[in-house]
Design a protein around this motif. Structure first.
Motif, PDB file in Angstrom:
ATOM      1  N   THR A 158       0.846  -1.188  -0.230  1.00  0.00           N
ATOM      2  CA  THR A 158      -0.038  -0.051  -0.034  1.00  0.00           C
ATOM      3  C   THR A 158       0.576   1.378  -0.101  1.00  0.00           C
ATOM      4  N   ALA A 159       2.198   1.281   0.588  1.00  0.00           N
ATOM      5  CA  ALA A 159       2.981   2.851   0.767  1.00  0.00           C
ATOM      6  C   ALA A 159       3.715   2.965  -0.293  1.00  0.00           C
ATOM      7  N   ARG A 160       4.025   1.748  -1.112  1.00  0.00           N
ATOM      8  CA  ARG A 160       4.797   1.795  -2.406  1.00  0.00           C
ATOM      9  C   ARG A 160       3.801   1.614  -3.228  1.00  0.00           C
ATOM     10  N   PHE A 161       2.633   1.069  -3.000  1.00  0.00           N
ATOM     11  CA  PHE A 161       2.295   1.624  -4.477  1.00  0.00           C
ATOM     12  C   PHE A 161       0.591   2.242  -4.750  1.00  0.00           C
ATOM     13  N   VAL A 162      -0.392   2.393  -3.387  1.00  0.00           N
ATOM     14  CA  VAL A 162      -1.465   3.097  -3.304  1.00  0.00           C
ATOM     15  C   VAL A 162      -1.136   4.126  -2.618  1.00  0.00           C
ATOM     16  N   PRO A 163      -0.083   5.274  -2.307  1.00  0.00           N
ATOM     17  CA  PRO A 163       0.901   5.922  -1.207  1.00  0.00           C
ATOM     18  C   PRO A 163      -1.231   6.859  -0.774  1.00  0.00           C
ATOM     19  N   HIS A 164      -1.539   7.538  -1.649  1.00  0.00           N
ATOM     20  CA  HIS A 164      -2.756   8.524  -1.704  1.00  0.00           C
ATOM     21  C   HIS A 164      -3.437   7.809  -0.319  1.00  0.00           C
ATOM     22  N   ALA A 165      -3.712   6.812  -0.832  1.00  0.00           N
ATOM     23  CA  ALA A 165      -4.277   5.800   1.164  1.00  0.00           C
ATOM     24  C   ALA A 165      -4.013   6.110   1.933  1.00  0.00           C
ATOM     25  N   VAL A 166      -2.736   6.164   1.955  1.00  0.00           N
ATOM     26  CA  VAL A 166      -1.391   6.342   2.883  1.00  0.00           C
ATOM     27  C   VAL A 166      -2.263   7.697   3.667  1.00  0.00           C
ATOM     28  N   ARG A 167      -2.167   9.144   2.563  1.00  0.00           N
ATOM     29  CA  ARG A 167      -2.236  10.176   3.112  1.00  0.00           C
ATOM     30  C   ARG A 167      -3.182  10.385   3.429  1.00  0.00           C
ATOM     31  N   GLN A 192       1.281   8.403   9.082  1.00  0.00           N
ATOM     32  CA  GLN A 192       2.230   7.995   8.488  1.00  0.00           C
ATOM     33  C   GLN A 192       1.994   8.929   6.973  1.00  0.00           C
ATOM     34  N   GLU A 193       3.851   8.797   6.844  1.00  0.00           N
ATOM     35  CA  GLU A 193       3.894   8.957   5.426  1.00  0.00           C
ATOM     36  C   GLU A 193       4.740   7.770   4.364  1.00  0.00           C
ATOM     37  N   PRO A 194       3.859   8.140   3.433  1.00  0.00           N
ATOM     38  CA  PRO A 194       4.133   6.352   2.815  1.00  0.00           C
ATOM     39  C   PRO A 194       5.227   5.898   1.993  1.00  0.00           C
ATOM     40  N   ALA A 195       6.575   7.248   2.012  1.00  0.00           N
ATOM     41  CA  ALA A 195       7.738   6.708   1.684  1.00  0.00           C
ATOM     42  C   ALA A 195       8.200   5.907   2.482  1.00  0.00           C
TER      43      ALA A 195
END
Length: 286
Positions: A158-167, A192-195
């Motif tokens: 999710t963090a790598r490929f769907v960062p907008h969900a984490v944001r 959290q910050e995705p990267a």
């Protein structure tokens, strides 16, 4: 102290101070509860923050200990670089020792939960002379590997490929009113910050999860190991196995994964007794 900001605490609480220091150009943040020569360091679980240990820290400080809670790199208020090579159990262990150096503390009891438990073991391997004792709650060892992969691989994806969900989740968490212990802990964990989040998880997966058995069996620092049933990510078998491996370990079974969080009296009393014994044996008076 660098970045110290004294907090006016209610009269029933020991004084709390927030501070910061630098390791390898990265800023780490911590909170100090109470005062005195009997120092305890507590580290948090994966993707969580130092606030998870605030209730325990206050209880221990009220009993006469000086307690330090640390946001490890990539967590909470500490810096969150995006390079995965910056994150490993051994690197986090050096940050715990660096906190002791920053505050001029020669020896302390080192403790932690989950990820923090594994970091505690790494401190005992790398700097045993700095540890008066260990408090190891819910270690993640051999029996947890498959469950850990199943639980945290989706986070990495999710963090790598769907960062907008984490944001988006982080943005919602920031809108939640602060001021209640577990609301604050949960919202901070979700912020959290995705990267950086992906880098933390990646660093854990592809690094050493914990010292191997050959090193664990050589740890001579006395330890209090806390485990519980009904949690596949922190299997009872791992905690029980660790207590058998450590030459000077005491094992305590918690009634549930949240006993120390929501019904802490029994385990807190056990921890206080262990701390009293360890500092007395080390000749460090309160």
């Amino acid at each position: 102290m660098t970045g110290i900001a004294a907090t006016a605490a209610p009269h029933q609480r020991p004084v709390e101070r927030a501070g910061s220091f630098q390791v390898d150009g990265q800023t780490l943040r911590y909170t100090e509860f109470g005062s005195g020569p009997r120092v305890v360091v507590l580290t948090h679980g994966q993707l969580m923050t130092r606030t998870m240990h605030a209730p325990l820290a206050r209880s221990l400080a009220a009993t006469g200990f000086r307690v330090l809670t640390l946001d490890l790199l990539g967590h909470g208020g500490s810096d969150r670089p995006t390079e995965s090579w910056r994150y490993s159990m051994t690197t986090w262990a050096t940050q715990v020792v660096a906190l002791l150096d920053h505050l001029g503390v020669e020896r302390a009891v080192i403790g932690g939960t989950s990820l923090g438990a594994n970091v505690t073991l790494e401190v005992a391997v790398a700097a045993p002379d700095r540890a008066v004792g260990l408090v190891v709650e819910m270690p993640v060892l051999d029996n947890a590997i498959v469950a850990g992969l199943l639980a945290f691989a989706p986070l990495l994806f999710t963090a790598r490929f769907v960062p907008h969900a984490v944001r988006g989740l982080a943005a919602l968490a920031r809108r939640v009113p602060r001021g209640r212990q577990w609301v604050d802990t949960v919202t901070e964990t979700l912020s959290q910050e995705p990267a950086a989040m992906a880098a933390v998880v990646h660093g854990i997966f592809f690094g050493r999860i914990a010292p191997p058995t050959t090193l664990r069996t050589a740890i001579q620092v006395p330890a209090l190991v806390i485990g519980h049933q009904r949690d596949p990510i922190h299997p009872f078998g791992d905690a029980h196995m660790l207590a058998g491996e450590l030459p000077r370990a005491e094992f305590v079974e918690a009634s549930s994964p949240v006993e120390l969080r929501f019904s802490p009296a029994r385990l807190t009393a056990t921890i206080v007794r262990f701390l009293d014994e360890r500092f007395a044996a080390a000749g460090i008076a309160g």
